[in-house]
Design an enzyme around this catalytic site. Structure first.
Site, PDB file in Angstrom:
ATOM      1  N   GLU A  51      10.905 -55.651 -65.339  1.00 46.33           N
ATOM      2  CA  GLU A  51      10.029 -56.830 -65.368  1.00 46.33           C
ATOM      3  C   GLU A  51       8.747 -56.553 -64.584  1.00 46.33           C
ATOM      4  O   GLU A  51       8.808 -56.027 -63.474  1.00 46.33           O
ATOM      5  CB  GLU A  51      10.739 -58.045 -64.753  1.00 46.33           C
ATOM      6  CG  GLU A  51       9.992 -59.335 -65.010  1.00 46.33           C
ATOM      7  CD  GLU A  51      10.739 -60.555 -64.470  1.00 46.33           C
ATOM      8  OE1 GLU A  51      10.730 -61.607 -65.120  1.00 46.33           O
ATOM      9  OE2 GLU A  51      11.324 -60.438 -63.375  1.00 46.33           O
ATOM     10  N   GLY A  97      13.742 -59.338 -54.736  1.00 47.92           N
ATOM     11  CA  GLY A  97      15.009 -59.741 -54.133  1.00 47.92           C
ATOM     12  C   GLY A  97      16.159 -59.405 -55.064  1.00 47.92           C
ATOM     13  O   GLY A  97      17.220 -58.955 -54.640  1.00 47.92           O
ATOM     14  N   ASN A 152      18.632 -58.846 -65.181  1.00 46.98           N
ATOM     15  CA  ASN A 152      18.970 -58.129 -66.416  1.00 46.98           C
ATOM     16  C   ASN A 152      20.249 -58.694 -67.040  1.00 46.98           C
ATOM     17  O   ASN A 152      21.230 -58.934 -66.339  1.00 46.98           O
ATOM     18  CB  ASN A 152      19.191 -56.646 -66.119  1.00 46.98           C
ATOM     19  CG  ASN A 152      18.109 -56.067 -65.237  1.00 46.98           C
ATOM     20  OD1 ASN A 152      16.939 -56.102 -65.562  1.00 46.98           O
ATOM     21  ND2 ASN A 152      18.527 -55.539 -64.092  1.00 46.98           N
ATOM     22  N   GLU A 207      20.033 -65.708 -59.978  1.00 44.16           N
ATOM     23  CA  GLU A 207      20.055 -64.687 -61.031  1.00 44.16           C
ATOM     24  C   GLU A 207      21.017 -65.052 -62.153  1.00 44.16           C
ATOM     25  O   GLU A 207      20.744 -64.786 -63.323  1.00 44.16           O
ATOM     26  CB  GLU A 207      20.414 -63.323 -60.436  1.00 44.16           C
ATOM     27  CG  GLU A 207      19.498 -62.844 -59.315  1.00 44.16           C
ATOM     28  CD  GLU A 207      18.022 -62.896 -59.682  1.00 44.16           C
ATOM     29  OE1 GLU A 207      17.681 -62.610 -60.856  1.00 44.16           O
ATOM     30  OE2 GLU A 207      17.219 -63.229 -58.807  1.00 44.16           O
ATOM     31  N   GLU A 241      11.452 -68.823 -63.895  1.00 46.98           N
ATOM     32  CA  GLU A 241      11.580 -68.818 -62.437  1.00 46.98           C
ATOM     33  C   GLU A 241      11.676 -70.210 -61.824  1.00 46.98           C
ATOM     34  O   GLU A 241      12.368 -70.408 -60.827  1.00 46.98           O
ATOM     35  CB  GLU A 241      10.421 -68.033 -61.818  1.00 46.98           C
ATOM     36  CG  GLU A 241      10.340 -66.579 -62.268  1.00 46.98           C
ATOM     37  CD  GLU A 241      11.624 -65.791 -62.004  1.00 46.98           C
ATOM     38  OE1 GLU A 241      12.476 -66.253 -61.218  1.00 46.98           O
ATOM     39  OE2 GLU A 241      11.775 -64.712 -62.607  1.00 46.98           O
TER      40      GLU A 241
END
Length: 963
Positions: free
Chosen positions: A213, A358, A362, A395, A417
């Site tokens: 990314e 951080g 994926n 995540e 995000e």
């Protein structure tokens, strides 16, 4: 040897400034490495601006940084063979594509396909079109270094393809397959496919991992590297036989006859190979693909038919058990909450030592900075466990928000995000309600509001042309303002309605892409689109000014005005006096009264509004009255109360819940920050609050409220720190008086919850106390509370005496002193020791012992040492040694910023800045270093030195963030 005689054609894609064109060069294949010695033979055409590419795409108007949508990828089949002996890799791929008629617009042109590639060499390329009998070779390739696009033309005219389509009754598109062979470099800059190293028993182990990314997949394989160009992926790796190999999907290992896969593990070396074949992935974006090869261990579990593993470089597996439990629970919870199963049968998480971010979401293989995944249930601080819980939840929520449904283009990155920054608290709090994680949400959201009120903010949805610029959008506005407006929307619609509509949104765009407009359409149609556009398509945060008056014994009148919160210092060269003054927001507004009942004002859309409410008093013996606007931060807005309404809130302060207590102080802090009230007025306000709270007689300790108090005090002290050289006696006296006031304000809190020893750990379940104590110790050290500094140093001294005057690490890399100190405040105890600047050299003793254990400590303790370093700011010599240490090879590149941010504390900023200039002969090697220490003016000058004029923009000094 001539380069062009070696390759049929070779594209050198990477660090060459210019515009490169290649043609046919013969038929032989040769070795990759000879190309490097002959780079001067490449024909380079300089270009100051990005040229139009319309001539390549049939006259269509396409941004020079975007690929035309007329070639659509369907599936990738990629084989990678890495070579750890020279840090290169060989790649071979086929890409099944659809060639739409728009791509062959001009029948007289050669077939042209544009693709992203960077830092790799393409050795061979051909295309197979549908059932045509032969491969069609490449004719020419143009490499645009600026846009990172390779335009490849093939030896077939569009006219021939059109005739083929007509003959076979293909009305809209034709299938094709690209075949590419290429070679690349295993990087060292934590981008693309790169080396991540760790030391085990004196031996350096080199693992390899990916981080793509936003635009680094093109460094691993040529691809259509845009989020909307989703496809399926099938990876095969020829990998070292004894290495662990993981990726997005499940893998199956086979024997390989090759013997050129050198790899060094902690327990030996080998050249043997194996073939690792991964199952085909679901449809996904390129930036979400991932692989890792290395010396890893794992722990595993299974829940809700999903196998989960936590992978990590060699260490005690116990440090992965907390993450495994959190991962199992939160993935199951999200699948239930969102009414949609996680799309794979496995989820792997990998701890990476060298990692810039951080973590990275994926699909099926989330990568983390070590400290954001690995922790010990018993030895780690509450703060570390909170962060690990939140990052995992963040995540894992991306598996739906970002992976399953992906933003159409980087302009809408907040859909990834902002959602994840909100959902991390939803998921984290569900699994660990005892951690009071929503407190962190309100604190971070307030900080985002402060940034959004400054001149360098931006709107949430921002136009992005060059996708490499998207890095600038990974900031507090995209994350925390995005989360804040989603929290507002959640409160406005109600939890059940909000998540029901989110479920519909996910089902509609599953395995596809969406934009902001489409989200809001699903959540509420045109009315909601208009409301939310006022939040995401303009910068800034509204300030609600409150004027109140008593109408009668039964009625109160309120007059509200909204305007954009911005510095109240008059006009400047960057912002006219009325800049943003006409902006309005559609603000969901509620008022809470003394009986905890809500007056729903619906949407506050206009510049001002007036209304009356019934006067309400509490039903207890105190009979208090108050009117709290925007309770529980239901809207992303500041509130500016007039004297009457503010006094009612102060008198009733103990009746407010913990969030509203925080908000009353946070709003006043913001008003001081932006110049609406004077600092002395704010200090008097804090004194009033302290008198009402009377912490010494109050059993409750609101850590969230006291944390914003501490934050505001440190902000004022920072202003004094900038003036520390002032010889004005009045200023010096004022600074001493302020620090005395700060100590007096905080000491009663410390007297109630203070303590340095292991007995504190018995109160682990009292999260408010455990959360507040580290902030409180750090603040009292900063304000020169000699009692706290002395007692903190005494604890460290006892730890040193236990082990012959040295800090000793246990087998897991923690400081071995659990029987004496409270682990939750270890970093703050180190600060106390470093702040003991006396003739005995106590600070130097602590400094030397900290540095001595750094290399062998685990990442958690290393982070504490770097965070504590700034407490040496009174000792100029230790400051210089601190800089030298942070800049040395002892400190990993990805955490140097954390150490430097710590060293800029108080007037250490100016001293270290001068030291940096001296070391770098007048110009820091990185603008980031300038940003850490310099004032805004100096930062702008350094930015201009490296990158040219900043065109009058206000450039933000970046904050140090580990997560």
């Amino acid at each position: 040897m001539n380069l062009f005689s070696i390759f049929a054609f070779t594209l050198v894609i990477g660090r060459i400034n210019g515009y490169t064109q290649f043609g046919d060069f013969g038929d032989e294949h040769g070795t990759f490495w000879s190309t490097f010695a002959n780079d001067e033979e490449l024909e380079i055409h300089k270009k100051p601006n990005v040229p139009s590419r319309s001539k390549f795409i049939g006259g269509l108007d396409v941004s020079p940084y975007r690929l035309p949508s007329s070639i659509e990828p369907v599936s990738y089949n990629i084989t990678i063979h890495p070579f750890f002996n020279n840090f290169t890799f060989y790649g071979e791929e086929t890409i099944d594509v659809l060639i739409h008629k728009q791509a062959i617009f001009n029948p007289n042109d050669w077939l042209l396909i544009e693709i992203n590639a960077f830092d790799i060499m393409i050795n061979f390329c051909a295309i197979y079109i549908d059932e045509m009998p032969h491969a069609i070779p490449m004719r020419e390739a143009r490499v645009d270094i600026t846009t990172q696009i390779v335009a490849i033309s093939f030896k077939i005219k569009n006219e021939q393809i059109l005739k083929y389509m007509q003959k076979h009754d293909l009305k809209h598109s034709v299938k094709a397959m690209l075949y590419i062979e290429y070679i690349g470099i295993i990087q060292i800059d934590m981008k693309g496919f790169y080396i991540s190293s760790f030391r085990y028993e004196g031996k350096m182990i080199h693992n390899a991992v990916t981080h793509f990314e936003a635009t680094n997949a093109r460094k691993f394989y040529p691809c259509f590297d845009e989020p909307a160009m989703k496809a399926t992926f099938t990876f095969t790796l020829i990998a070292p036989k004894h290495a662990t190999v993981i990726g997005n999907a499940l893998a199956h290992e086979k024997e390989s006859k090759e013997n050129n896969c050198y790899f060094a593990k902690h327990d030996g070396e080998s050249w043997e190979c194996k073939k690792v074949e991964f199952e085909t992935s679901p449809k996904m974006s390129t930036y979400l693909t991932a692989v890792a090869i290395g010396d890893y261990q794992f722990v595993e579990g299974e829940e809700n038919d999903v196998k989960q593993r936590i992978y990590f470089p060699v260490q005690n597996p116990k440090r992965a058990s907390f993450a495994l439990h959190m991962s199992l629970k939160v993935l199951t919870y999200f699948a239930h909450l969102l009414d949609m199963k996680y799309p794979l049968k496995k989820m792997y998480s990998l701890a990476v030592n060298d990692f810039k971010a951080g973590a990275m979401e994926n699909l099926g293989m989330v990568t983390y900075r070590d400290i954001r995944l690995m922790c010990d249930e018993d030895k780690s601080t509450l703060s570390i466990k909170q962060h690990v819980a939140l990052v995992i939840a963040h995540e894992f929520s991306h598996q739906w928000f970002g992976n399953l449904v992906t933003m159409s283009w980087w302009s809408d990155i907040w859909l990834n995000e902002g959602f994840a920054a909100f959902m991390e608290f939803v998921g984290g709090d569900h699994v660990h309600p005892e951690y009071a994680l929503w407190d962190t949400f309100f604190f971070e959201t307030h900080r985002a509001m402060l940034r959004d009120g400054s001149a360098e903010t931006h709107q949430i949805v921002l136009k992005v042309e060059d996708p490499t610029d998207v890095r600038a959008l990974f900031d507090g506005i995209t994350y925390h303002k995005g989360a804040g407006v989603l929290h507002m929307l959640h409160a406005y619609l109600g939890k059940q309605t909000f998540f029901h509509k989110i479920q519909n949104y996910l089902k509609k765009y599953k395995f596809s892409n969406a934009n902001t407009q489409q989200l809001f359409q699903e959540l509420g149609g045109q009315k909601l689109i208009e409301m939310m556009n006022s939040w995401v398509r303009q910068p800034g945060t509204p300030l609600i000014k409150v004027e109140s008056s008593v109408v009668s014994a039964h009625k109160m009148r309120f007059s509200l005005t909204q305007e954009r919160m911005r510095p109240n210092f008059g006009a400047s060269q960057f912002a006219p006096a009325r800049f943003g003054s006409e902006q309005t927001w559609q603000i969901p507004l509620k008022i809470k009264n003394a009986q905890n009942k809500f007056e729903d004002m619906d949407l506050f859309k206009t510049k001002s509004v007036e209304f009356e409410v019934s006067r309400v008093y509490s039903e207890d013996e105190h009979h208090v009255e108050y009117y709290m606007l925007n309770p529980s931060m239901m809207s992303f807005a500041f509130t500016y109360y007039d004297t009457l309404s503010l006094n009612l809130l102060i008198k009733s302060f103990n009746k407010l819940d913990k969030i509203d207590q925080f908000l009353v102080i946070a709003d006043r802090f913001a008003l001081m920050n932006f110049g609406f009230i004077a600092a002395d007025e704010f200090v008097n306000f804090l004194h009033q609050i302290a008198m009402v709270v009377a912490i010494e007689h109050n059993d409750a300790v609101n850590s969230l409220m006291w944390r914003i108090v501490i934050d505001s005090l440190l902000y004022i002290d920072d202003i004094f720190c900038e003036l520390h050289h002032a010889r004005n006696e009045q200023l010096q006296s004022l600074r001493l008086k302020f620090r005395h006031f700060a100590r007096d304000l905080l000491r009663p809190v410390w007297d109630k919850i203070g303590g340095f020893g292991r007995d504190n750990n018995a109160h682990e379940k009292i999260s408010d106390t455990v959360m507040l104590r580290p902030f409180l110790v750090s603040a009292l050290v900063r304000f020169d509370d000699t009692d706290v500094i002395d007692k903190g140093f005494e604890i460290l001294e006892k730890c040193l005496e236990l082990h012959d005057g040295q800090f000793r690490l246990d087998s897991d890399g923690y400081i071995d002193c659990a029987e004496i100190l409270d682990r939750n405040i270890l970093e703050q105890l180190l600060e106390a020791g470093l702040a003991k600047f006396d003739a005995k050299g106590d600070d130097e003793l602590v400094f030397e012992e900290m540095i001595a254990i750094y290399s062998n400590a685990n990442n958690e303790v290393q982070s504490m040492i770097l965070g504590a370093l700034g407490a040496v700011y009174k000792n100029a010599r230790l400051l210089q040694e601190g800089v030298q240490f942070v800049l040395s090879h002892s400190v990993r590149l990805n955490v140097k910023g954390h150490g430097m941010a710590s060293l800029r504390r108080c007037y250490g900023r100016q001293l270290v800045w001068k030291d940096l200039l001296k070391r770098s002969r007048g110009a820091p090697r990185q603008v980031g270093m300038a940003a850490t220490f310099a004032t805004q003016g100096v930062y702008n000058l350094v930015y201009s030195y490296f990158f040219g004029s900043h065109h009058g923009l206000i450039l933000k000094l970046p904050e140090s963030k580990e997560r």
